[in-house]
Design an enzyme around this catalytic site. Structure first.
Site, short mmCIF file in Angstrom:
data_model
loop_
_atom_site.label_atom_id
_atom_site.label_comp_id
_atom_site.label_asym_id
_atom_site.label_seq_id
_atom_site.Cartn_x
_atom_site.Cartn_y
_atom_site.Cartn_z
CG MET A 30 -1.87 -1.32 1.13
SD MET A 30 -3.66 -0.88 2.26
CE MET A 30 -2.81 -0.72 3.56
CG LEU A 33 7.28 1.18 -0.74
CD1 LEU A 33 7.94 0.93 -1.95
CD2 LEU A 33 6.51 -0.03 -0.36
N GLY A 36 11.15 -3.07 5.59
CA GLY A 36 10.42 -4.35 5.50
C GLY A 36 10.04 -4.53 4.19
CG HIS A 37 6.95 -2.45 2.08
ND1 HIS A 37 6.99 -1.21 3.05
CD2 HIS A 37 5.77 -2.92 2.12
CE1 HIS A 37 5.50 -1.14 3.21
NE2 HIS A 37 4.77 -2.22 2.97
N GLY A 151 4.95 -10.43 4.12
CA GLY A 151 5.76 -10.44 5.42
C GLY A 151 4.90 -11.23 6.43
CE LYS A 153 4.00 -5.04 11.96
NZ LYS A 153 2.99 -4.78 10.98
O1 PAF Z 1 -0.01 -5.94 3.91
C1 PAF Z 1 -0.40 -5.16 3.25
O2 PAF Z 1 0.40 -3.98 3.08
C2 PAF Z 1 -1.82 -5.23 2.83
O3 PAF Z 1 -2.70 -5.53 3.64
C3 PAF Z 1 -1.63 -5.78 1.24
C4 PAF Z 1 -1.34 -7.36 1.37
C5 PAF Z 1 -0.93 -4.91 0.49
C6 PAF Z 1 -3.16 -5.74 0.62
O4 PAF Z 1 -3.75 -4.25 0.60
#
Ligand code: PAF
Length: 281
Positions: A30, A33, A36-37, A151, A153
């Site tokens: 979403m 960032l 972790g991402h 993740g 998490k």
């Molecule tokens: O973990 C997230 O950032 C959100 O729940 C995801 C998997 C991108 C779905 O919108």
């Protein structure tokens, strides 16, 4: 790095990758960032020839009183980071493209696995996992990745996605933590400097429970000294059901509120359940 704003543009390029026998790794985000991402994306790069990242703040996983409007939207900084990592494509769809038929979703199609949506975070956020699964399924339908990384998490989210995405390999990525143990999360931006210090206590207490230094009742007391406790539970890590003789791995899962910010964390361990204060669960 190509940025795709429409499904058509994206699917043309994906078709080209597939024609040349290249596998596609996908990371759904979403935005907002953080490291972790980036670790999910690095893992995707090891697993597939091409990596596609989506940035879409999914309205259906937010309740009306939650932070959809104020959720951190940091597209320029996100793109900068993704470019440095050598991501092949970014998909930034609109709400209309993702939900051409409107945003309603079906809650009653999950049969005996519906409990997964209703326990733990599902109690406080009853809409949440239905919305997450709705968007993840839609993104999978558009992208058809070979492998997708999520993740650890968000452990309950991960288990639900694994359960309901049988044709795509789902790989989980370890939790990345700040120096004080706080699990990295976009919503950590909401914490004040003082709250950030306190937030590290969540992992400290979960670790003490995992190490057998605290039992579950005393861990709950310890959490309540710093946070408003939503839940602390110990469950079978594979099914998220109660521990049984079949349990091979256990999940220690917690959610707490610190001021207005909700924090979640977990530890997955092969530690014997009896050592964790079984009688108190
Ligand atoms: O973990 C997230 O950032 C959100 O729940 C995801 C998997 C991108 C779905 O919108």
């Amino acid at each position: 790095m190509q940025i795709f704003n429409t499904i058509n543009e994206l699917q043309k390029v994906l078709a080209g990758w597939r024609e040349s026998q290249q596998t596609i790794g996908f990371v759904a985000t979403m935005g907002g960032l953080h490291l972790g991402h980036l670790s999910l994306i690095k893992l995707a790069k090891n697993q597939a020839d091409r990596v596609l990242v989506s940035i879409f703040v999914n309205p259906t996983q937010f309740a009306a009183d939650e932070d959809f409007e104020s959720y951190p939207r940091t597209l320029a900084a996100d793109l900068e980071q993704l470019k440095k990592l050598g991501v092949d494509g970014i998909f930034t769809p609109t709400i209309e493209q993702i939900y051409p038929q409107g945003k309603g979703f079906e809650r009653n199609q999950f049969g005996e696995k519906k409990y997964l949506f209703e326990i733990l975070c599902g109690k406080t956020r009853p809409h949440f996992f239905f919305g997450v699964l709705q968007v993840v399924k839609r993104l999978f339908e558009i992208i058809k990745p070979d492998v997708a990384i999520f993740g650890q998490k968000d452990y309950q989210q991960l288990q639900i996605i694994k359960q309901f995405s049988s044709n795509i390999e789902i790989i989980s990525a370890e939790i990345l933590r700040e120096k004080n143990g706080l699990a990295m999360s976009t919503r950590n931006q909401y914490l004040s400097p003082d709250e950030r210090k306190i937030a590290g206590k969540l992992y400290e207490i979960l670790s003490q429970l995992a190490d057998g230094k605290l039992q579950i009742t005393s861990a709950k007391v310890a959490l309540k000294q710093h946070f408003s406790l939503d839940y602390l539970e110990i469950l079978d890590a594979n099914s998220l059901e109660k521990i049984s003789p079949k349990t091979s791995k256990i999940a220690i899962l917690s959610a707490v509120f610190l001021g207005k910010t909700r924090l979640i964390d977990n530890i997955i361990t092969e530690q014997k359940f009896e050592n964790l204060g079984e009688k108190n669960v």
